[in-house]
Design a protein around this motif. Structure first.
Motif, PDB file in Angstrom:
ATOM      1  N   GLY A  43      36.755  47.787  26.005  1.00 16.40           N
ATOM      2  CA  GLY A  43      37.909  47.686  26.897  1.00 16.40           C
ATOM      3  C   GLY A  43      37.490  47.429  28.335  1.00 16.40           C
ATOM      4  O   GLY A  43      38.131  46.663  29.051  1.00 16.40           O
ATOM      5  N   TYR A 125      38.505  45.730  16.805  1.00 15.77           N
ATOM      6  CA  TYR A 125      37.469  46.220  17.727  1.00 15.77           C
ATOM      7  C   TYR A 125      36.091  46.005  17.105  1.00 15.77           C
ATOM      8  O   TYR A 125      35.132  45.615  17.767  1.00 15.77           O
ATOM      9  CB  TYR A 125      37.720  47.709  17.956  1.00 15.77           C
ATOM     10  CG  TYR A 125      37.114  48.279  19.205  1.00 15.77           C
ATOM     11  CD1 TYR A 125      37.798  48.223  20.416  1.00 15.77           C
ATOM     12  CD2 TYR A 125      35.869  48.901  19.186  1.00 15.77           C
ATOM     13  CE1 TYR A 125      37.269  48.767  21.558  1.00 15.77           C
ATOM     14  CE2 TYR A 125      35.333  49.449  20.329  1.00 15.77           C
ATOM     15  CZ  TYR A 125      36.036  49.383  21.523  1.00 15.77           C
ATOM     16  OH  TYR A 125      35.507  49.916  22.654  1.00 15.77           O
ATOM     17  N   PHE A 246      44.731  51.722  26.788  1.00 20.46           N
ATOM     18  CA  PHE A 246      43.624  51.319  25.912  1.00 20.46           C
ATOM     19  C   PHE A 246      42.295  51.792  26.493  1.00 20.46           C
ATOM     20  O   PHE A 246      41.486  52.408  25.807  1.00 20.46           O
ATOM     21  CB  PHE A 246      43.641  49.794  25.775  1.00 20.46           C
ATOM     22  CG  PHE A 246      42.635  49.239  24.809  1.00 20.46           C
ATOM     23  CD1 PHE A 246      42.946  49.127  23.459  1.00 20.46           C
ATOM     24  CD2 PHE A 246      41.390  48.814  25.247  1.00 20.46           C
ATOM     25  CE1 PHE A 246      42.015  48.603  22.554  1.00 20.46           C
ATOM     26  CE2 PHE A 246      40.460  48.294  24.352  1.00 20.46           C
ATOM     27  CZ  PHE A 246      40.780  48.184  23.008  1.00 20.46           C
TER      28      PHE A 246
HETATM   29  N1  PHE Z   1      38.859  53.038  25.303  1.00 20.58           N
HETATM   30  C1  PHE Z   1      38.137  52.179  24.417  1.00 20.58           C
HETATM   31  C2  PHE Z   1      37.629  50.994  25.201  1.00 20.58           C
HETATM   32  O1  PHE Z   1      37.990  50.811  26.340  1.00 20.58           O
HETATM   33  C3  PHE Z   1      38.962  51.726  23.262  1.00 20.58           C
HETATM   34  C4  PHE Z   1      39.723  52.821  22.589  1.00 20.58           C
HETATM   35  C5  PHE Z   1      41.112  52.808  22.609  1.00 20.58           C
HETATM   36  C6  PHE Z   1      39.059  53.880  21.993  1.00 20.58           C
HETATM   37  C7  PHE Z   1      41.839  53.837  22.066  1.00 20.58           C
HETATM   38  C8  PHE Z   1      39.779  54.907  21.427  1.00 20.58           C
HETATM   39  C9  PHE Z   1      41.157  54.882  21.473  1.00 20.58           C
HETATM   40  O2  PHE Z   1      36.873  50.216  24.695  1.00 20.58           O
END
Ligand code: PHE
Length: 470
Positions: A43, A125, A246
Motif C-alpha cells: 500500500g 495482494y 487500506f
Molecule cells: N496496509 C497494508 C498495505 O498498505 C495492506 C493491508 C490492508 C493489510 C488491510 C491488512 C489489512 O500494504
C-alpha cells in the motif's frame, strides 16, 4: 523478541473476558512492530505513488493526509480498543463485548465484513507480492544496468503478459504467508518485523538520495506537496479515503485481532499514533523516491499499478551498485508485503480456529487455498482477460478488470464501510465508562476522540459515499 504467554513477567493487569491461553505481545514495541508490519506494505510503496499519480498529486495527498489524521487514527484506536476489550478473534471479541455491555449481537457483522475484505484483498495482494519476488531476479541478474525507460517498461509488460510466471510467483507468495500464519502469531510475526522494517526504511532513504541527484527532486516535491484542487475529483476523494483505510490496515478487523494480544497497561492512543506516523512517513518517502525518477525520464505519473516497477528498476539500472541495492530493495519489499499478507490471513484463520474448532494448520491451508484460487482471476485480468470488464455497464466501473474491481470494491467500499461500523459501534453503542477505562486518556483527549468517532467519521465517510453514488 517474542510474544510472551499470559502470566509471564511482561504481562500485567487483567485481561477480562479473554482466553487465558492466548499469548500477548511482549512489549509495546512488539505490538508497534507487528501493527507497523501490517500497515506498511505494498500500500505504501506500490499503491500510494500510483494512486497519487493517477489523481493529480498534491491535492490528493492533502486529502489522504487529512483522512489519516481525522479518520484513520481515531478508527485505529477504536479497533485496537475493541480487540483488547474483547480479547478474542474479531467476531468473537465483538460478541463478547455485546454480551457484556448488552449490545445487539448483530454488531459482529463488523468482523464478518473484515474477514471478507481480508480474503478478497489477499487474493490480489499476493499477485503483486509475486511481481516483487520476480523483480528480485530481474535486478540481481544485472539485466537492468543502463537500460532505457522503454526497455524497463518492456520487461514489466513481459512479466504481465505471462500468466504462468505470474502464477508461479503468486503461489510462492501465498505459500510464504501461509507458512507463517500456520506457525502462529507467536513464533513468526514479531521477529521478522523487528529487523526488516528498519532495513526497508534505510533502503528507501538510499533511493531518495539517488532521486535527489536526478535534478527533478524539486518538481517531484511540488507535485506531491503543492495542492492543485482543480485536479481533485469526487472519485479522487473516495480513493484517498479508501487508501487511508487500506494503508493503515483498517476496516477489516486486523487491528482488532492484533489488539486482542495487547497487554492492558499499554497506551492505545500512543501506539496508534506511532504506527500511523511511521506508515505515512514510508508512503511519503516512497513518493519522494519515485516521482523524481518519473519526471527525469519523461514517464507518466498516472501510469497505474505498474508505476514502481517501471521507475525504480530504471533508477537501480543507473545508480552505482544498482544491482545490489535493487535486489535488496525488492527483497525488503517482499518482506513488507509478507508481514501485511500475514495480517490479511490472520483474522480468518483465528476465526476458523475459534469458531469452527479447526486446528491452525488446517484452517490456514483451507483459507489460503481459496484465496490463492481467487488470485488466478486477478492474474488473468492482467493478460488474457485484460479487456474483460464484468461491471463495465456501471459508469463508475467502466473499463475495470476483475483485478481493478477487487481493488476498488475492497479499498474504497468494504474497508470504509467496516470503519464506519466500528465508528458507529464505539461512538453510539459501546459502554462509555468501559471505553474510558480501556483508552485511559485525559478527559479532554477522550472527548476529542469520542466526538470524532461519534460524529466526524460517520459523517465524513457517509458524505464521500453519497457523493460518489450520485
Ligand atoms: N496496509 C497494508 C498495505 O498498505 C495492506 C493491508 C490492508 C493489510 C488491510 C491488512 C489489512 O500494504
Amino acid at each position: 523478541m517474542s510474544v510472551s504467554s499470559s502470566g509471564s513477567a511482561a504481562y500485567s493487569g487483567s485481561l477480562e473476558g479473554s482466553n487465558a491461553q492466548r499469548g500477548l505481545w511482549s512489549s509495546r514495541l512488539a505490538f508497534i512492530l507487528a501493527a507497523t508490519g501490517s500497515a506498511v506494505g505494498l500500500g505504501n510503496i506500490w499503491k500510494f505513488p500510483y494512486v497519487t499519480g493517477e489523481n493529480g498529486g498534491g491535492a490528493f495527498v492533502l486529502v489522504y493526509l487529512l483522512c489519516i489524521a481525522i479518520i484513520g487514527i481515531p478508527i485505529m484506536m477504536a479497533e485496537v480498543m475493541i480487540g483488547r476489550r474483547g480479547g478474542h478473534s474479531p467476531v468473537n471479541s465483538i460478541k463478547a463485548i455485546a454480551q457484556r455491555d448488552g449490545l445487539n449481537p448483530a454488531w459482529k457483522l463488523v468482523g464478518a465484513v473484515g474477514i471478507l475484505a481480508g480474503f478478497l484483498i489477499l487474493s490480489f495482494y499476493s499477485v503483486i507480492g509475486g511481481w516483487a519476488i520476480s523483480y528480485v531476479g530481474t535486478t540481481a541478474s544485472g539485466q537492468l544496468s543502463g537500460q532505457t525507460a522503454d526497455a524497463v517498461g518492456a520487461i514489466f509488460s513481459g512479466l504481465l503478459s505471462n500468466p504462468g510466471t505470474l502464477l508461479l510467483w503468486h503461489t510462492v507468495f501465498m505459500a510464504l504467508v501461509m507458512l507463517v500464519v500456520a506457525k502462529g502469531v507467536r513464533s513468526g510475526l514479531e521477529r521478522a518485523v523487528s529487523i526488516l522494517m528498519p532495513a526497508l526504511f534505510v533502503l528507501l532513504l538510499i533511493v531518495v538520495g539517488y532521486a535527489m541527484t536526478t535534478g527533478h527532486f524539486g518538481q517531484a516535491a511540488a507535485f506531491l506537496f503543492q495542492p492543485d484542487f482543480s485536479k481533485l475529483t469526487t472519485s479522487g476523494v473516495l480513493v484517498a479515503l479508501g487508501h487511508a483505510f487500506f494503508t493503515l490496515s483498517l476496516g477489516m478487523a486486523v487491528m482488532m485481532a492484533y489488539g486482542s494480544y495487547l497487554p492492558k497497561k499499554i497506551s492505545i492512543a500512543k501506539t496508534s499514533i506511532t504506527v500511523s506516523v511511521i506508515d505515512t512517513g514510508v508512503a511519503l518517502l516512497a513518493g519522494l523516491a519515485i516521482f523524481p525518477i518519473v519526471f527525469a525520464n519523461g514517464l507518466e505519473p498516472g501510469a497505474g499499478p505498474g508505476l514502481i516497477f517501471q521507475t525504480l528498476p530504471l533508477a537501480f539500472g543507473q545508480m552505482p551498485l544498482g544491482s545490489l541495492f535493487g535486489t535488496l530493495f525488492f527483497v525488503l519489499l517482499i518482506f513488507a508485503a509478507w508481514t501485511s499478507g500475514i495480517s490479511l490471513l490472520e483474522p480468518i484463520v483465528e476465526w476458523l480456529e475459534e469458531q469452527k474448532g479447526m486446528n491452525r494448520t488446517v484452517s490456514t491451508l483451507g483459507a489460503g487455498a481459496v484465496c490463492w484460487a481467487l488470485g488466478i482471476a486477478s492474474i488473468l485480468s492482467l493478460n488474457l482477460w485484460a479487456d474483460f470488464a464484468p461491471l463495465g455497464f456501471i459508469p463508475m466501473l467502466e473499463g475495470k478488470t476483475i483485478f481493478d474491481l477487487l481493488d476498488f470494491f475492497t479499498a474504497n467500499i468494504l474497508l470504509p464501510l467496516g470503519g464506519l461500523l466500528v465508528a458507529l459501534m464505539a461512538g453510539w453503542v459501546m459502554s462509555k465508562p468501559a471505553m474510558e477505562k480501556e483508552l485511559a486518556l485525559s478527559p479532554g483527549a477522550f472527548s476529542l476522540w469520542f466526538v470524532t468517532v461519534r460524529f466526524i467519521t460517520p459523517i465524513a465517510v457517509g458524505v464521500v459515499f453519497i457523493y460518489n453514488l450520485m
